[in-house]
Design a protein around this motif. Structure first.
Motif, short mmCIF file in Angstrom:
data_model
loop_
_atom_site.label_atom_id
_atom_site.label_comp_id
_atom_site.label_asym_id
_atom_site.label_seq_id
_atom_site.Cartn_x
_atom_site.Cartn_y
_atom_site.Cartn_z
N ASN A 169 34.78 20.86 6.30
CA ASN A 169 35.95 20.11 5.86
C ASN A 169 37.14 21.04 5.92
O ASN A 169 37.14 22.30 5.74
N ALA A 176 27.85 22.51 7.82
CA ALA A 176 29.00 21.38 7.82
C ALA A 176 30.23 22.08 7.50
O ALA A 176 30.45 23.43 7.03
N CYS A 195 30.85 13.08 12.44
CA CYS A 195 31.40 13.04 13.90
C CYS A 195 31.55 11.80 14.65
O CYS A 195 30.91 10.64 13.94
N THR A 217 31.31 14.27 5.66
CA THR A 217 31.54 14.55 7.23
C THR A 217 30.61 13.72 8.06
O THR A 217 29.55 13.37 7.72
#
Length: 465
Positions: free
Chosen positions: A364, A362, A438, A436
């Motif tokens: 950020n 993941a 999408c 997170t």
């Protein structure tokens, strides 16, 4: 070939209970023609590959581990493995395994392995032979033995129980041929009629590219998927010791989880990224491309349909498929005031990750900070950090131990979803460090302190399932 047969895989823990597996899964009340049009890819018995290589969880060296360290105790480990295999043979005597025949198979291969490793030790003693040239092949050679043992025994037991089983040994024992994986499988199945016999196939395949080198200990699922694709199977079935559920039953409670039932390959990829043992990501991809569905079944509840993973499934109603996560995560944070407005900064960062073969789980970003979440088990993690510090001398590179808890589903288009999740965690006094998601909304990941890992899963499962 028309799509009439299935290719099925049985894991190591299930293989150790082969009597139950034979009665419930392989035979399961079938007779005559009903027994066939099924091929089974088998793993080594539980614990055997740990003895051959190294313990998967603790890292304790097995035969290979000792041999690679040039530790003379590899012979002791070989003897321990031999004794454990003979003990496995004894456990199947009551269901028809010919002990003399099974023991002879083990003894012949143990003797061959011992002779081969002694020859390699002698070569090494001359000083001109680099271990890196022969250790990968040694690892391949040793890992193959576990599946050969379990497959051989399974065939002998099934034949005694009225099944026309055929031993398909893909391990290349004493074979000097060097074929690709596809060629090896196609050659082995050239004359096999699925309608009249039941192939019992080793999970290991000897091939020029080196299956262990490419896929490590997930290779048996690659064999399973390759066999399904190359023989144009109707469906692939993986028999596990559990159902694919909405969460870990041991954590959340068996009475609280639900069997997923249906999902798609996209979700299988998300689960693989979370280190879930549904199916190896590369194995799933092969079958997805050929449009061969995969069914995950509980080996000890054979009448249940299990969970079907197919290419086009999307839940008609928005819902969560699974709450899961990973505790072995570190946040690798790069803070640099000079990052703002610089084109290609992230690209330069990623070069260090790629050169160290580190998979990013993941990520950020904001104006001056980029954080990548990776497994703390990554072998070259220290090298990656050193590379980042070297190439970005003005940046502050820091590492934080965290956990990821993921909420995953084929259709999670639920208004207020994030608010509900955040509120549920807040009520449990769990702080969200980062998150997170999408736009496709199939996987929402919450980065949290490791001490809340189990509690966060219980909380989110209670909220959404």
């Amino acid at each position: 070939m028309s799509r009439k047969h299935t290719v099925e895989k049985i894991g190591g823990t299930s293989m150790t209970c082969f009597g139950d597996i034979m009665n419930k899964v392989i035979i399961g009340g079938r007779s005559g023609a009903e027994l066939y049009n099924r091929a089974f890819v088998v793993s080594a018995y539980g614990g055997i590959t740990n003895l051959l290589l190294e313990n998967k969880k603790t890292g304790e060296p097995g035969i290979y581990g000792k041999f690679a360290q040039a530790d003379d105790e590899w012979e002791d480990k070989l003897e321990e493995t031999r004794q454990e295999m003979l003990k496995c043979n004894r456990s199947f005597e009551s269901i028809g395994l010919d002990q003399e025949l099974a023991d002879a198979f083990v003894e012949e291969r143990i003797a061959g392995i011992k002779a081969c490793l002694n020859d390699l030790m002698r070569l090494h003693s001359f000083g001109h032979f680099n271990p890196k040239d022969y250790l990968p092949a040694t690892r391949e050679f040793l890992s193959a033995f576990g599946e050969a043992h379990s497959a051989f025994n399974s065939v002998e037991i099934l034949k005694k129980n009225g099944v026309n089983a055929v031993f398909v040994d893909l391990t290349g024992w004493k074979s000097t041929k060097s074929l690709s994986m596809d060629e090896t499988i196609e050659l082995a199945f050239k004359d096999i009629d699925f309608a009249t016999c039941m192939p019992i196939v080793t999970g290991y395949v000897k091939c020029a590219e080196g299956i262990m080198n490419r896929f490590n200990r997930g290779y048996s699922e690659i064999t399973f998927s390759k066999l399904a694709v190359l023989t144009d199977a109707r469906e692939g079935i993986i028999h596990k010791e559990f159902h694919l559920c909405t969460a870990d039953p041991k954590l959340v409670g068996e009475d609280k989880v639900k069997i997923i039932g249906n999902t798609n390959f996209d979700i299988a990829d998300q689960l693989s990224d979370m280190d879930m043992e549904a199916i190896h990501a590369k194995a799933a991809k092969l079958m997805e491309m050929k449009n061969i569905s995969i069914r995950i079944k509980n080996a000890f509840e054979p009448d249940h349909e299990g969970t079907l993973i197919s290419r086009d499934f999307v839940s008609e109603h928005p819902k969560v498929d699974m709450i899961c996560g990973r505790k072995d995560i570190v946040a690798l944070e790069v803070f640099d005031p000079e990052m703002v407005g610089v084109s290609g900064y992230d690209y330069k960062l990623l070069k260090s990750f790629a050169e160290c073969d580190i998979n990013i789980i993941a990520k950020n970003t904001n104006a001056n900070t980029i954080t990548h979440y990776v497994s703390e088990k990554s072998k070259e993690l220290d090298k990656c950090i050193a590379s980042l510090k070297k190439h970005f001398p003005g940046a502050k590179v820091s590492l934080h131990k965290v956990a990821i808890v993921a909420v995953i589903g084929s259709n999670m288009n639920i208004p207020g979803f994030l608010s509900r999740a955040a509120n549920a965690l807040a009520k449990a006094n769990i702080n969200i460090l980062a998150l997170t998601q999408c736009m496709r909304q199939v996987n929402m990941q919450f980065i949290i302190d490791r001490k809340y890992f189990e509690e966060a899963q219980i909380t989110l499962h209670k909220e959404f399932v």
